[in-house]
Design an enzyme around this catalytic site. Structure first.
Site, mmCIF file in Angstrom:
data_model
loop_
_atom_site.group_PDB
_atom_site.id
_atom_site.type_symbol
_atom_site.label_atom_id
_atom_site.label_comp_id
_atom_site.label_asym_id
_atom_site.label_seq_id
_atom_site.Cartn_x
_atom_site.Cartn_y
_atom_site.Cartn_z
ATOM 1 N N LYS A 121 18.374 18.968 -66.145
ATOM 2 C CA LYS A 121 18.211 20.320 -65.087
ATOM 3 C C LYS A 121 16.901 19.873 -64.894
ATOM 4 O O LYS A 121 16.600 19.627 -63.397
ATOM 5 C CB LYS A 121 18.470 21.738 -65.467
ATOM 6 C CG LYS A 121 18.375 22.461 -64.347
ATOM 7 C CD LYS A 121 17.960 23.800 -64.838
ATOM 8 C CE LYS A 121 16.526 23.839 -65.175
ATOM 9 N NZ LYS A 121 15.979 25.104 -65.410
ATOM 10 N N LYS A 126 4.919 22.237 -64.307
ATOM 11 C CA LYS A 126 6.124 21.989 -65.238
ATOM 12 C C LYS A 126 6.837 20.768 -65.038
ATOM 13 O O LYS A 126 7.068 20.009 -66.040
ATOM 14 C CB LYS A 126 6.717 23.357 -65.014
ATOM 15 C CG LYS A 126 8.275 23.399 -66.196
ATOM 16 C CD LYS A 126 7.983 23.494 -67.659
ATOM 17 C CE LYS A 126 8.936 23.167 -68.428
ATOM 18 N NZ LYS A 126 9.897 24.364 -68.322
#
Lengths: 302, 302
Positions: free
Chosen positions: B242, B174
């Site tokens: 983030k 990811k």
């Protein structure tokens, strides 16, 4: 509007040669010239007619196409001694398909205009394989009537042909294309290096990221080459560096900071410093390998 | 291998809510929990069963899915007081679909193992629209048997489901995805700014560059939004920041410099400084607008 039948073509390199062959195949008479005489002779075997100078090419052609390395060569061939403008027919068109500075394209258009000659800038995207398959994208700047006149010929050379606007607009579009393409290459290089350092199975990783929001032409087409350690061109580092130099210079004139494009340009300098200027543009990944002292390319040869 | 029928779901935000609805639609019994009680009550109307704590969710579920903002929340919900592990059934599976640090995913797997609980990291790509349409890409790390057991459920939530490897491998994949995606966003932002400053017709430019070697999912999907001045999320700047923070931290552990990802992270900081943290990730272009004192977004509203 007359149909162009006599075409001149100057610059018979990796791109020019297959483009001339496509014109010959479509039935055009093509007069060719290159500073290296053997390139002209090679195409003579395909029934192109060699000429001794750009001026001589222009005398025999309604449309003269140039496909050369950079701005100085194009300026010289168009406006220099024994250049196209010395021999240009009345109402001829000069179409430069090299990638050069948008400002130079505008200057050359200004030099052609008083002689009754139309100048189009028509840089291409798609590389050698696109030139051979006649699937180039072609971004054109210049007068709409001149574009319309050349459209059948452009369709012989490429498939995505767009009139972008006035003189220089084709070159500006090409530079935007190169900024995006080169940053997509950086994206792929950093992502694949993070993956390999994380110990992931690279084929799986490539397939999953290619299918989603991270997908790109680069990832689909050059990602597999990187995993196989294949750095052959395609499109060479040295030429992409030239295009980035043109893009950064254009951006400087426009007072536009392009921090990402500047970074890619610097990283490619490291690729060139390592003697890889003639490799394909996917060699950008070797700059990240160098920075991290780790290797990705070739470690997983298929 | 038994078929999972009782699912718990913790974290009912933009992503979690539509994912729960897809599970209910597929016939699963779903127990839900969120720190905001109204989120649970909303799903109760769709026949989900609210529970008072993660521990209580775990008591009633063979599989507990978490979909939370970041590593600390996932650690707390899994291993904290009244957390999943306090109530977990023997042979239960915990599947975290949040994007968190790969190292945290590995730590949580280590905490689950002695209790006979399998832990999978299964972050997703595809955003709210992918969650609603059940077309998410899902990258999974953890034991193959646990992956196999959950596969029917994963296929209820997404369509590109890949087992990447051991614990943490899903999160690592990811993060690679986010590095590539965010640099593709920078590519688009710089290319489109150069185009607009060069005076090009933007729709034409977007169509020609999207079709060739510069093409990307970002250009095709968010390029048109930028031209329309539409900065709504999609995927929020704050969340991509983030993810970039996690990617840069993972790269730091691996001694891997990622100069491009670091640059994008800094440019997004400027987007956040301008109060646009809740805008969509395409708002990266506003950082280049700010740098150049020129505007692109909204100047060409459709």
């Amino acid at each position: 509007m007359t149909n162009v039948k006599q075409i001149g073509f100057i610059g018979l390199g990796i791109m020019g040669k297959p483009m001339v062959r496509n014109l010959l195949k479509a039935g055009y008479a093509v007069t060719v010239h290159d500073s290296r005489e053997d390139a002209s002779n090679e195409l003579a075997a395909d029934s192109a007619v060699p000429a001794g100078s750009p001026c001589e090419v222009a005398r025999r052609s309604e449309l003269v196409i140039t496909m050369l390395p950079d701005s100085p060569q194009v300026s010289q061939v168009v406006a220099g001694k024994d250049g196209i403008l010395e021999g240009a027919q009345k109402e001829a068109t000069v179409m430069d398909m090299s990638t050069i500075a948008p400002a130079t394209a505008r200057e050359l258009a200004d030099l052609c205009r008083p002689k009754g000659v139309d100048f189009l800038d028509a840089p291409v995207s798609g590389g050698e394989s696109g030139a051979i398959a006649a699937t180039l994208s072609i971004m054109v700047g210049g007068k709409a009537e001149a574009f319309d006149k050349c459209l059948p010929i452009l369709r012989t050379l490429g498939k995505n042909v767009v009139h972008m606007g006035a003189s220089g607009a084709g070159q500006s579009a090409k530079l935007c294309n190169q900024v995006i393409a080169s940053l997509n290459l950086l994206a792929m290089s950093e992502g694949l290096m993070l993956a390999t350092k994380s110990g992931l199975e690279m084929e799986k990783l490539l397939s999953v990221v290619s299918a989603g929001a991270a997908g790109s032409w680069m990832l689909s087409n050059l990602g597999p080459k990187i995993l196989q350690g294949d750095l052959e061109p395609g499109f060479k580092v040295r030429l992409l560096q030239k295009d980035l130099r043109l893009a950064l210079a254009a951006a400087e004139d426009l007072k536009l900071p392009l921090p990402g494009a500047a970074l890619v340009h610097q990283l490619y300098r490291s690729v060139e410093a390592a003697g890889k200027g003639e490799k394909g543009m996917q060699a950008l990944v070797t700059a990240i390998e160098t920075l991290s002292g780790s290797s990705l390319t070739g470690t997983r040869s298929a």
